[in-house]
Write a protein that holds these residues in place. Structure first.
Motif, PDB file in Angstrom:
ATOM      1  N   THR A   2      34.740 -15.897 -40.276  1.00  0.00           N
ATOM      2  CA  THR A   2      35.669 -16.891 -39.841  1.00  0.00           C
ATOM      3  C   THR A   2      36.753 -16.880 -40.830  1.00  0.00           C
ATOM      4  O   THR A   2      37.063 -16.422 -41.943  1.00  0.00           O
ATOM      5  CB  THR A   2      34.833 -18.236 -39.831  1.00  0.00           C
ATOM      6  OG1 THR A   2      34.665 -18.604 -41.210  1.00  0.00           O
ATOM      7  CG2 THR A   2      33.620 -18.176 -39.065  1.00  0.00           C
ATOM      8  N   MET A   3      37.822 -17.667 -40.486  1.00  0.00           N
ATOM      9  CA  MET A   3      38.972 -17.772 -41.465  1.00  0.00           C
ATOM     10  C   MET A   3      38.534 -18.305 -42.559  1.00  0.00           C
ATOM     11  O   MET A   3      38.788 -18.247 -43.873  1.00  0.00           O
ATOM     12  CB  MET A   3      39.933 -18.934 -40.707  1.00  0.00           C
ATOM     13  CG  MET A   3      41.037 -18.152 -39.654  1.00  0.00           C
ATOM     14  SD  MET A   3      41.920 -16.687 -40.554  1.00  0.00           S
ATOM     15  CE  MET A   3      43.119 -17.645 -41.596  1.00  0.00           C
ATOM     16  N   GLY A   4      37.402 -19.520 -42.558  1.00  0.00           N
ATOM     17  CA  GLY A   4      36.891 -20.062 -43.935  1.00  0.00           C
ATOM     18  C   GLY A   4      36.291 -19.097 -44.820  1.00  0.00           C
ATOM     19  O   GLY A   4      36.635 -19.098 -45.770  1.00  0.00           O
ATOM     20  N   GLU A   5      35.500 -18.218 -44.143  1.00  0.00           N
ATOM     21  CA  GLU A   5      34.846 -17.316 -44.956  1.00  0.00           C
ATOM     22  C   GLU A   5      35.847 -16.251 -45.563  1.00  0.00           C
ATOM     23  O   GLU A   5      35.773 -15.600 -46.657  1.00  0.00           O
ATOM     24  CB  GLU A   5      34.037 -16.547 -44.153  1.00  0.00           C
ATOM     25  CG  GLU A   5      32.841 -17.273 -43.494  1.00  0.00           C
ATOM     26  CD  GLU A   5      31.857 -16.582 -42.767  1.00  0.00           C
ATOM     27  OE1 GLU A   5      30.745 -17.043 -42.542  1.00  0.00           O
ATOM     28  OE2 GLU A   5      32.153 -15.810 -41.847  1.00  0.00           O
ATOM     29  N   LEU A   6      37.142 -15.849 -44.886  1.00  0.00           N
ATOM     30  CA  LEU A   6      38.187 -14.894 -45.427  1.00  0.00           C
ATOM     31  C   LEU A   6      38.681 -15.582 -46.423  1.00  0.00           C
ATOM     32  O   LEU A   6      39.021 -14.949 -47.427  1.00  0.00           O
ATOM     33  CB  LEU A   6      39.110 -14.597 -44.150  1.00  0.00           C
ATOM     34  CG  LEU A   6      39.966 -13.692 -44.553  1.00  0.00           C
ATOM     35  CD1 LEU A   6      39.575 -12.163 -44.786  1.00  0.00           C
ATOM     36  CD2 LEU A   6      41.088 -13.517 -43.226  1.00  0.00           C
ATOM     37  N   LEU A   7      39.313 -16.707 -46.320  1.00  0.00           N
ATOM     38  CA  LEU A   7      40.229 -17.201 -47.308  1.00  0.00           C
ATOM     39  C   LEU A   7      39.184 -17.714 -48.585  1.00  0.00           C
ATOM     40  O   LEU A   7      39.726 -17.841 -49.595  1.00  0.00           O
ATOM     41  CB  LEU A   7      40.893 -18.356 -46.775  1.00  0.00           C
ATOM     42  CG  LEU A   7      41.912 -17.994 -45.519  1.00  0.00           C
ATOM     43  CD1 LEU A   7      42.980 -19.350 -45.568  1.00  0.00           C
ATOM     44  CD2 LEU A   7      42.711 -16.709 -45.987  1.00  0.00           C
ATOM     45  N   GLU A   8      38.140 -18.249 -48.225  1.00  0.00           N
ATOM     46  CA  GLU A   8      37.131 -18.704 -49.659  1.00  0.00           C
ATOM     47  C   GLU A   8      36.745 -17.425 -50.228  1.00  0.00           C
ATOM     48  O   GLU A   8      36.605 -17.647 -51.486  1.00  0.00           O
ATOM     49  CB  GLU A   8      35.974 -19.496 -48.798  1.00  0.00           C
ATOM     50  CG  GLU A   8      36.423 -20.890 -48.433  1.00  0.00           C
ATOM     51  CD  GLU A   8      35.477 -21.532 -47.504  1.00  0.00           C
ATOM     52  OE1 GLU A   8      34.264 -20.909 -47.237  1.00  0.00           O
ATOM     53  OE2 GLU A   8      36.087 -22.443 -46.818  1.00  0.00           O
ATOM     54  N   SER A   9      36.447 -16.421 -49.465  1.00  0.00           N
ATOM     55  CA  SER A   9      36.308 -15.089 -50.175  1.00  0.00           C
ATOM     56  C   SER A   9      37.364 -14.668 -51.157  1.00  0.00           C
ATOM     57  O   SER A   9      37.345 -14.097 -52.330  1.00  0.00           O
ATOM     58  CB  SER A   9      35.971 -13.874 -49.066  1.00  0.00           C
ATOM     59  OG  SER A   9      34.741 -14.182 -48.492  1.00  0.00           O
ATOM     60  N   CYS A  10      38.759 -14.704 -50.678  1.00  0.00           N
ATOM     61  CA  CYS A  10      39.978 -14.572 -51.539  1.00  0.00           C
ATOM     62  C   CYS A  10      39.952 -15.555 -52.729  1.00  0.00           C
ATOM     63  O   CYS A  10      40.065 -15.075 -53.888  1.00  0.00           O
ATOM     64  CB  CYS A  10      41.150 -14.645 -50.577  1.00  0.00           C
ATOM     65  SG  CYS A  10      41.469 -13.601 -49.214  1.00  0.00           S
ATOM     66  N   ALA A  11      39.783 -16.529 -52.571  1.00  0.00           N
ATOM     67  CA  ALA A  11      39.543 -17.645 -53.736  1.00  0.00           C
ATOM     68  C   ALA A  11      38.637 -17.135 -54.710  1.00  0.00           C
ATOM     69  O   ALA A  11      38.640 -17.102 -56.028  1.00  0.00           O
ATOM     70  CB  ALA A  11      39.401 -19.017 -53.239  1.00  0.00           C
TER      71      ALA A  11
END
Length: 324
Positions: A216-225
């Motif tokens: 998901t977008m959430g998993e993608l961006l939270e992984s970036c953080a």
């Protein structure tokens, strides 16, 4: 390998070398090829540019070309009697619009010509498919219809932009909804599946991206953080507010498309055929971590293809939206 020094081609070469395969790379000489390959130099768009390929035989050729289909035509015809199988890295962009959610490989296709020169991307990829089929026939041609490709060596800038933006910290405009599914393929998973399929002598078209719901977008961006160690604050924002501000999905906010027709076309394709043929997709956190490690090794500046526009939201527009 026709190409082999950047992004998808480089990943295919690395994977082939790791298997102990003998690899020949035909390229223009603009970038250093991986160590351990045999190098042939030429420009397939120039007169006599394929001269270095006039002799020799190979089990399989992999071609990532995405410009004039006539270049695929010429290379495929030259190699047809000396190569066992032609693998053409195509794209799900070859499906005619509108592309419905769940569309499989039998969906309607855009028009294309193997004799075309410079044409739009979708027509270029379809023309490349037709060129490979014309020279090698359906039984010896594998069409790899990839979707969004991310990972190390990316020279389009999508995941690198998110990684660099989130690494800077502060409030970050996060396009919602957070649970919105994204469909992509890690370049290394794409390379491994492609070589497996070539070795198994598969033919025909395959949609090669991770299954819908893999991330998901959430998993993608939270992984970036997480991988950047950033204290960034992801501020999830409704699509309506983003679109009302004139922000362009996909280009201003890479990877993201709001729910609806565009999202269905890019992030909801049927990949059951490739999965049945062995496609394995690593977790999104692993893809993000590997890309960040590669990006750090370059000082944070990713290469950029000259034929693709730069992506990413300007700080001024982001600040204005966050201020609302």
């Amino acid at each position: 390998m026709l190409g082999g020094t950047e992004f998808v081609g480089r990943a295919v070469v690395d994977a082939a070398l790791a298997r102990g395969w003998e690899v020949t790379v035909f390229h223009r000489g603009r970038h250093e090829p991986p160590a351990g390959v045999r190098t042939l130099t030429g420009d397939r768009t120039a007169p006599d540019g394929l001269a270095a390929l006039a002799e020799g035989s190979w089990d399989v050729v992999v071609d990532t070309w995405s410009a004039a289909p006539s270049a695929v035509r010429d290379a495929a015809r030259l190699l047809a009697d000396r190569v066992g199988r032609y693998v053409y890295m195509s794209s799900r962009s070859v499906y005619a619009w509108p592309v419905a959610a769940g569309l499989d490989e039998d969906g309607p296709l855009v028009e294309g010509s193997m004799d075309a020169g410079d044409v739009p991307y979708a027509e270029a990829k379809r023309g490349g498919e037709l060129a490979a089929l014309d020279a090698f026939g359906a039984d010896r041609t594998l069409l790899v219809r990839a979707g969004l490709i991310i990972g190390a060596y990316e020279n389009v800038g999508r995941l690198p932009w998110w990684l660099n933006r989130i690494a800077r910290g502060g409030p970050v405009l996060a396009p919602g909804p957070r649970e919105l599914a994204v469909q992509y393929v890690d370049v290394r998973d794409l390379a491994e599946w492609t070589l497996d399929a070539a070795e198994a002598e598969l033919s025909g078209p395959y949609n090669v991206v991770c299954p819908p719901g893999h991330a998901t977008m959430g998993e993608l961006l939270e992984s970036c953080a997480e991988v950047t160690g950033s204290a960034a604050e992801l501020r999830w924002t409704e699509p309506e507010a983003i679109l009302a501000a004139g922000v362009e999905p996909w280009s201003d906010l890479p990877v993201w498309l709001p729910p609806g027709e565009m999202h269905d076309a890019m992030h909801a394709g049927d990949v059951s055929k490739a999965v049945a043929a062995g496609l394995r997709c690593r977790p999104v956190a692993e893809t993000v971590a590997e890309t960040w490690a590669w990006l750090v090794s370059l000082g944070g500046v990713a290469p950029q293809r000259p034929d693709r526009p730069s992506v990413g939201l300007s700080p001024e527009v982001e600040a204005k939206l966050l201020g609302r």
